[in-house]
Design a protein around this motif. Structure first.
Motif, short mmCIF file in Angstrom:
data_model
loop_
_atom_site.label_atom_id
_atom_site.label_comp_id
_atom_site.label_asym_id
_atom_site.label_seq_id
_atom_site.Cartn_x
_atom_site.Cartn_y
_atom_site.Cartn_z
N TYR A 37 0.83 -1.21 0.00
CA TYR A 37 0.00 0.00 0.00
C TYR A 37 0.86 1.26 0.00
O TYR A 37 0.54 2.23 -0.69
CB TYR A 37 -0.96 0.01 1.19
N LEU A 65 -7.44 3.99 -0.52
CA LEU A 65 -7.67 4.16 0.92
C LEU A 65 -8.74 3.20 1.42
O LEU A 65 -8.60 2.57 2.47
CB LEU A 65 -8.09 5.59 1.24
N MET A 68 -7.37 -0.32 1.51
CA MET A 68 -6.45 -0.47 2.62
C MET A 68 -7.23 -0.66 3.92
O MET A 68 -6.88 -1.50 4.75
CB MET A 68 -5.54 0.76 2.74
N LYS A 69 -8.30 0.10 4.09
CA LYS A 69 -9.08 0.02 5.32
C LYS A 69 -9.79 -1.33 5.44
O LYS A 69 -10.03 -1.80 6.55
CB LYS A 69 -10.08 1.17 5.37
N GLU A 74 -6.87 -1.60 11.76
CA GLU A 74 -6.93 -0.15 11.96
C GLU A 74 -5.65 0.43 12.54
O GLU A 74 -5.27 1.56 12.22
CB GLU A 74 -8.12 0.20 12.85
N TRP A 77 -3.12 1.70 9.80
CA TRP A 77 -3.48 2.77 8.87
C TRP A 77 -2.62 4.02 9.03
O TRP A 77 -2.10 4.53 8.03
CB TRP A 77 -4.95 3.15 9.00
N ILE A 106 -8.96 8.78 9.01
CA ILE A 106 -8.01 7.98 9.77
C ILE A 106 -7.54 8.80 10.96
O ILE A 106 -7.08 9.93 10.81
CB ILE A 106 -6.82 7.58 8.88
#
Length: 110
Positions: A37, A65, A68-69, A74, A77, A106
């Motif tokens: 990422y 994004l 990735m989430k 978490e 991030w 984030i």
């Protein structure tokens, strides 16, 4: 057979089993790593030495994004966001980090 031959055979069997296990794990891991990422974000950024210009305008960055989430926990991030901006080596890192974190909702205090 000598004991050294038996020991060598055992080692070879263990190596073969370990190779199989590693290949199985690689096959199961289809999601991307944090490093993947970071590299993808850095490739998507349009920047010069001063700042990153396309963070808030790019649909590709927003999609990345969201992916990735979904893929990463978490707690990873914020570090991905920081390292992706750092990789560009721009002078206004803080601005880029806050823009990217704000775009993805984030919390950077983690």
């Amino acid at each position: 057979m000598k004991s050294t031959d038996l020991a060598r055979r055992d080692r070879e069997i263990k190596k073969a089993r370990k190779r199989e296990m590693v290949l199985e794990r690689k096959g199961q891991r289809e999601s991307r790593s944090p490093g993947d990422y970071i590299n993808e974000f850095a490739e998507l950024f349009f920047h010069d030495e001063e700042k990153i210009y396309n963070i808030e305008m790019s649909e590709d960055i927003l999609m990345l994004l969201e992916e990735m989430k979904e893929d990463l926990p978490e707690k990873q991030w914020p570090s991905v966001v920081r390292k992706a901006v750092k990789k560009t080596k721009v002078k206004q890192k803080d601005l880029g980090i806050t823009q990217l974190a704000g775009m993805g909702d984030i919390d950077m205090t983690l």
